[in-house]
Design an enzyme around this catalytic site. Structure first.
Site, PDB file in Angstrom:
ATOM      1  CB  VAL A   1     -18.295  60.883 130.690  1.00 12.27           C
ATOM      2  CG1 VAL A   1     -19.779  60.654 130.895  1.00 12.27           C
ATOM      3  CG2 VAL A   1     -17.730  61.708 131.843  1.00 12.27           C
TER       4      VAL A   1
ATOM      5  N   GLY B   1     -11.704  60.162 133.017  1.00 11.85           N
ATOM      6  CA  GLY B   1     -10.366  59.772 133.431  1.00 11.85           C
ATOM      7  C   GLY B   1      -9.502  60.955 133.800  1.00 11.85           C
TER       8      GLY B   1
ATOM      9  CB  THR C   1     -12.036  59.173 124.351  1.00  8.62           C
ATOM     10  OG1 THR C   1     -10.824  59.083 125.107  1.00  8.62           O
ATOM     11  CG2 THR C   1     -12.529  60.612 124.347  1.00  8.62           C
TER      12      THR C   1
ATOM     13  CB  SER D   1     -10.902  59.801 120.667  1.00  9.80           C
ATOM     14  OG  SER D   1     -10.158  58.689 121.157  1.00  9.80           O
ATOM     15  CG  ASP D   2      -7.947  56.409 118.719  1.00  9.97           C
ATOM     16  OD1 ASP D   2      -7.423  55.298 118.524  1.00  9.97           O
ATOM     17  OD2 ASP D   2      -8.278  56.787 119.859  1.00  9.97           O
TER      18      ASP D   2
ATOM     19  CG  HIS E   1      -6.153  57.214 147.262  1.00  6.72           C
ATOM     20  ND1 HIS E   1      -6.533  56.080 147.947  1.00  6.72           N
ATOM     21  CD2 HIS E   1      -4.854  57.033 146.906  1.00  6.72           C
ATOM     22  CE1 HIS E   1      -5.512  55.231 147.990  1.00  6.72           C
ATOM     23  NE2 HIS E   1      -4.491  55.785 147.373  1.00  6.72           N
TER      24      HIS E   1
ATOM     25  CG  MET F   1      -7.024  51.736 128.842  1.00  2.00           C
ATOM     26  SD  MET F   1      -5.390  52.498 128.960  1.00  2.00           S
ATOM     27  CE  MET F   1      -4.514  51.264 129.942  1.00  2.00           C
ATOM     28  CD  GLU F   2      -9.970  54.185 132.214  1.00  5.38           C
ATOM     29  OE1 GLU F   2      -8.757  54.442 132.177  1.00  5.38           O
ATOM     30  OE2 GLU F   2     -10.730  54.323 131.220  1.00  5.38           O
TER      31      GLU F   2
END
Length: 236
Positions: A89, A21, A91, A204-205, A5, A181-182
């Site tokens: 790094v 991401g 959101t 961010s939200d 990859h 998510m990570e």
């Protein structure tokens, strides 16, 4: 010494990699903040770059979305390219009214609904935590820059569109600061292969209120977070 990859040559990556991401965000970081930048990998358009920041060699590479993608790249960077420090790094979404849009969160620990760390820990619950030296370096850098941060647990979700919104009530009760998510996967990989990892995210939200940042607000806050993280990275 390409991997399945990553098509970078041996020695292409610095010991410290910033790990957003989005590969285009990796490109933005490299072109905006680094000098003497070279693109070192582009398999599947997951771009990676190496350059210098204040004289220190630093790399930045996209991780993709979710624990599986992040874990693939983290594993290959550590095992095949000798990367020692991985700093996510990105959101996140907030769930507590105490956490505001544009806040910067440093993930001291990462809760998750994923099973990956149980698999690597023989069915037991593994405490997915950040490396303390990375965490303390970023906290001190934030203080130097006058950037207020919140330090605590994040939640790494396998599903972006959750079928169980009531879980947000549990997260809030347990003091989870943000949902992304990570991080849990990244922390697990780092512990498994003897590297150091940290997750730094901006809100961010807000999942509860529906408040969102504009693209300009998001970029300004993101830039502050990157500068604070890079200034910590050069002292590792």
């Amino acid at each position: 010494m390409a991997t399945p990859h990553i098509n970078a040559v041996e020695g292409a990556f610095a010991e410290t990699v910033l790990f957003p991401g989005d590969p285009l965000r990796a490109k933005y970081i490299a072109e905006t903040f680094l000098e003497n930048v070279e693109q070192v990998t582009d398999v599947r358009n997951m771009l990676g770059f190496t350059g210098t920041y204040k004289g220190k060699r630093i790399s930045v590479m996209g991780s993709g979305m979710g624990i599986p993608s992040c874990s693939i790249y983290a594993t290959e960077l550590i095992k095949d390219y000798g990367v020692k420090n991985l700093i996510r790094v990105g959101t996140c979404g907030a769930i507590s009214t105490d956490v505001k849009v544009r806040d910067v969160i440093i993930g001291m620990g990462a809760c998750t609904d994923s099973q990956v760390n149980r698999l690597r820990f023989k069915g037991q619950d593994f405490a997915a935590i950040a490396d303390y030296s990375l965490l303390s370096a970023v906290v001190e850098s934030a203080k130097t820059h006058g950037i207020q941060t919140r330090v605590g647990n994040v939640f790494s979700a396998d599903l972006f569109y959750t079928p169980d919104p009531e879980m947000f009530d549990v997260m809030e009760k347990m003091g989870v600061l943000g949902v992304e998510m990570e991080a849990a996967g990244l922390y697990g990989v780092a512990h498994e292969f003897g590297a150091r990892a940290l997750c730094v995210v901006t809100v961010s939200d807000h999942i509860r209120t529906g408040e969102k940042t504009t693209s300009d607000e998001r970029q300004t806050t993101f830039n502050d977070m990157i500068i604070m993280t890079l200034d910590a990275a050069i002292n590792l």
